[in-house]
Design a protein around this motif. Structure first.
Motif, PDB file in Angstrom:
ATOM      1  N   ARG A  39      24.619  71.299  23.426  1.00 10.77           N
ATOM      2  CA  ARG A  39      24.957  72.656  23.893  1.00 10.77           C
ATOM      3  C   ARG A  39      25.514  73.503  22.738  1.00 10.77           C
ATOM      4  N   LEU A  42      22.833  74.662  20.482  1.00 12.92           N
ATOM      5  CA  LEU A  42      22.106  75.804  21.063  1.00 12.92           C
ATOM      6  C   LEU A  42      22.811  77.116  20.737  1.00 12.92           C
ATOM      7  N   ASP A  80      20.295  72.680  29.619  1.00 13.69           N
ATOM      8  CA  ASP A  80      20.295  72.950  28.182  1.00 13.69           C
ATOM      9  C   ASP A  80      19.009  72.470  27.520  1.00 13.69           C
ATOM     10  N   ARG A  83      16.538  75.125  28.104  1.00 14.95           N
ATOM     11  CA  ARG A  83      16.859  76.276  27.234  1.00 14.95           C
ATOM     12  C   ARG A  83      16.370  76.041  25.809  1.00 14.95           C
ATOM     13  N   ASP A  87      13.691  78.282  23.728  1.00 24.93           N
ATOM     14  CA  ASP A  87      13.971  78.837  22.397  1.00 24.93           C
ATOM     15  C   ASP A  87      12.907  78.433  21.383  1.00 24.93           C
ATOM     16  N   SER A 116      18.382  77.507  37.111  1.00 25.43           N
ATOM     17  CA  SER A 116      17.085  76.896  36.815  1.00 25.43           C
ATOM     18  C   SER A 116      15.948  77.833  37.207  1.00 25.43           C
ATOM     19  N   PHE A 119      15.692  80.671  34.687  1.00 20.69           N
ATOM     20  CA  PHE A 119      14.991  80.275  33.466  1.00 20.69           C
ATOM     21  C   PHE A 119      13.492  80.132  33.712  1.00 20.69           C
ATOM     22  N   GLN A 122      12.142  83.494  33.363  1.00 17.14           N
ATOM     23  CA  GLN A 122      11.983  83.878  31.954  1.00 17.14           C
ATOM     24  C   GLN A 122      10.714  83.272  31.353  1.00 17.14           C
TER      25      GLN A 122
END
Length: 167
Positions: A39, A42, A80, A83, A87, A116, A119, A122
């Motif tokens: 984390r 990140l 994470d 994520r 990224d 969740s 995301f 996204q």
């Protein structure tokens, strides 16, 4: 004054990473320290390094005898991990990560379920699928109706689609 605050925050971040590094040196199978380290990486915009730590944490957790499929490690590390994949623009893997997270999170974990789905929205937007993104935002808001960020993000999408009346 703002610069001083940024420098102090950077020092705290560096110390946190150093502490997690030391914890893992002392106990290589310390899944919570690995998940936290991921984390922190990140936040430093190091998704590939974060993914490696998160995957290690989840593997240790998954292989521990008698471990439940959902616990403190998986709660943070699953989100994470997705994520980090976003990224890195590895959208299909990120989608699979969040889909898996949704099968693991208990129904009472509204915030994690909502995040969740946000995301997943996204990812849908990155893949130029606004209709799917809207479905995911609707699911996010339904799961976590007290999260104002989800409403704002959905309103932003509605505005971008020209649906000002709904926003």
């Amino acid at each position: 004054q703002a610069r001083g605050l940024e420098e102090r925050e950077q020092r705290h971040l560096e110390r946190s990473i150093a502490d997690d590094t030391e914890a893992v040196k002392l106990k290589p199978d310390y899944d919570l320290a690995l998940a936290n380290w991921g984390r922190l990486l990140l936040t430093e915009n190091k998704p590939a390094e974060a993914l490696e730590k998160l995957d290690r944490a989840l593997a240790i957790n998954r292989n521990r005898p008698g471990e439940k499929p959902f616990n403190a490690t998986t709660e943070k590390a699953l989100i994470d991990r997705g994520r980090a994949l976003i990224d890195m623009k590895r959208y299909q893997e990120a989608k699979s990560a969040f889909d898996h997270a949704l099968t693991v999170f208990p129904p009472a974990f509204h915030a994690q379920i909502g995040i969740s789905h946000a995301f997943l929205a996204q990812i849908a937007l990155a893949q130029k699928n606004p209709a799917q993104a809207m479905r995911e935002y609707d699911l996010a808001v339904a799961a976590a109706p007290k999260n104002p960020v989800l409403y704002r993000d959905r309103a932003k999408l509605l505005t971008q689609q020209g649906s000002l009346a709904k926003a």
